[in-house]
Design a protein around this motif. Structure first.
Motif, short mmCIF file in Angstrom:
data_model
loop_
_atom_site.label_atom_id
_atom_site.label_comp_id
_atom_site.label_asym_id
_atom_site.label_seq_id
_atom_site.Cartn_x
_atom_site.Cartn_y
_atom_site.Cartn_z
N UNK A 49 0.81 -1.21 0.00
CA UNK A 49 0.00 0.00 0.00
C UNK A 49 0.85 1.27 0.00
N UNK A 50 1.99 1.22 0.68
CA UNK A 50 2.85 2.39 0.80
C UNK A 50 3.78 2.59 -0.39
N UNK A 51 3.92 1.57 -1.23
CA UNK A 51 4.83 1.64 -2.38
C UNK A 51 4.28 2.62 -3.43
N UNK A 52 4.92 3.77 -3.61
CA UNK A 52 4.40 4.75 -4.55
C UNK A 52 4.60 4.34 -6.02
N UNK A 53 5.42 3.33 -6.25
CA UNK A 53 5.72 2.92 -7.62
C UNK A 53 4.86 1.76 -8.10
N UNK A 54 4.29 1.00 -7.16
CA UNK A 54 3.53 -0.19 -7.52
C UNK A 54 4.41 -1.32 -8.01
N UNK A 55 5.71 -1.18 -7.89
CA UNK A 55 6.65 -2.17 -8.43
C UNK A 55 7.05 -3.24 -7.42
N UNK A 56 6.79 -3.02 -6.15
CA UNK A 56 7.17 -4.01 -5.14
C UNK A 56 6.48 -5.34 -5.41
N UNK A 57 5.27 -5.29 -5.85
CA UNK A 57 4.51 -6.50 -6.12
C UNK A 57 4.60 -6.93 -7.58
N UNK A 58 5.44 -6.28 -8.35
CA UNK A 58 5.61 -6.59 -9.77
C UNK A 58 7.09 -6.80 -10.09
N UNK A 59 7.62 -7.95 -9.76
CA UNK A 59 9.06 -8.17 -9.93
C UNK A 59 9.50 -8.47 -11.36
N UNK A 60 9.00 -7.72 -12.33
CA UNK A 60 9.41 -7.95 -13.71
C UNK A 60 10.86 -7.55 -13.90
N UNK A 61 11.49 -8.21 -14.81
CA UNK A 61 12.89 -7.95 -15.10
C UNK A 61 13.08 -7.07 -16.34
#
Length: 110
Positions: free
Chosen positions: A91-103
């Protein structure tokens, strides 16, 4: 260098882990945040918040909690309670990338 200190984690996570253990989890969280989120924002305060909750999430794996007990026969169920901290970090991740570990690449098939 991590954005947070062990005290920051112990503020949100009731724990008996020592400073050395918490520091190791903070370092792990820092690495993840730098790899997944840092390239997409300059908001160091938001990254520190994410790092704090991610470190708490990682720390709960080492220190399971009693999640339930039952009556006359002593039966105790241990749980890590980690989802609460993981969800808060997301929820606090401003990028939304923490839950999207794409390379940075995708695999397409026809």
């Amino acid at each position: 260098m991590p954005r947070i200190v062990p005290h920051d984690v112990s503020e949100i996570l009731e724990t008996e882990l020592d400073v050395g253990d918490l520091s190791a989890f903070i370092e792990d969280a820092h690495i993840v945040v730098n790899r997944r989120c840092k390239p997409f924002t300059d908001d160091e305060s938001a990254l520190a918040d994410v790092e704090t909750y991610l470190a708490a999430h990682i720390a709960t794996a080492k220190e399971p909690r009693v999640s339930s007990t039952s009556g006359a026969v002593t039966k105790v169920t241990l749980d890590t309670d980690a989802d609460r901290y993981w969800n808060r970090a997301l929820l606090l991740d401003p990028t939304g990338r923490l839950n999207s570990p794409q390379r940075g690449y995708s695999v397409y098939s026809t």
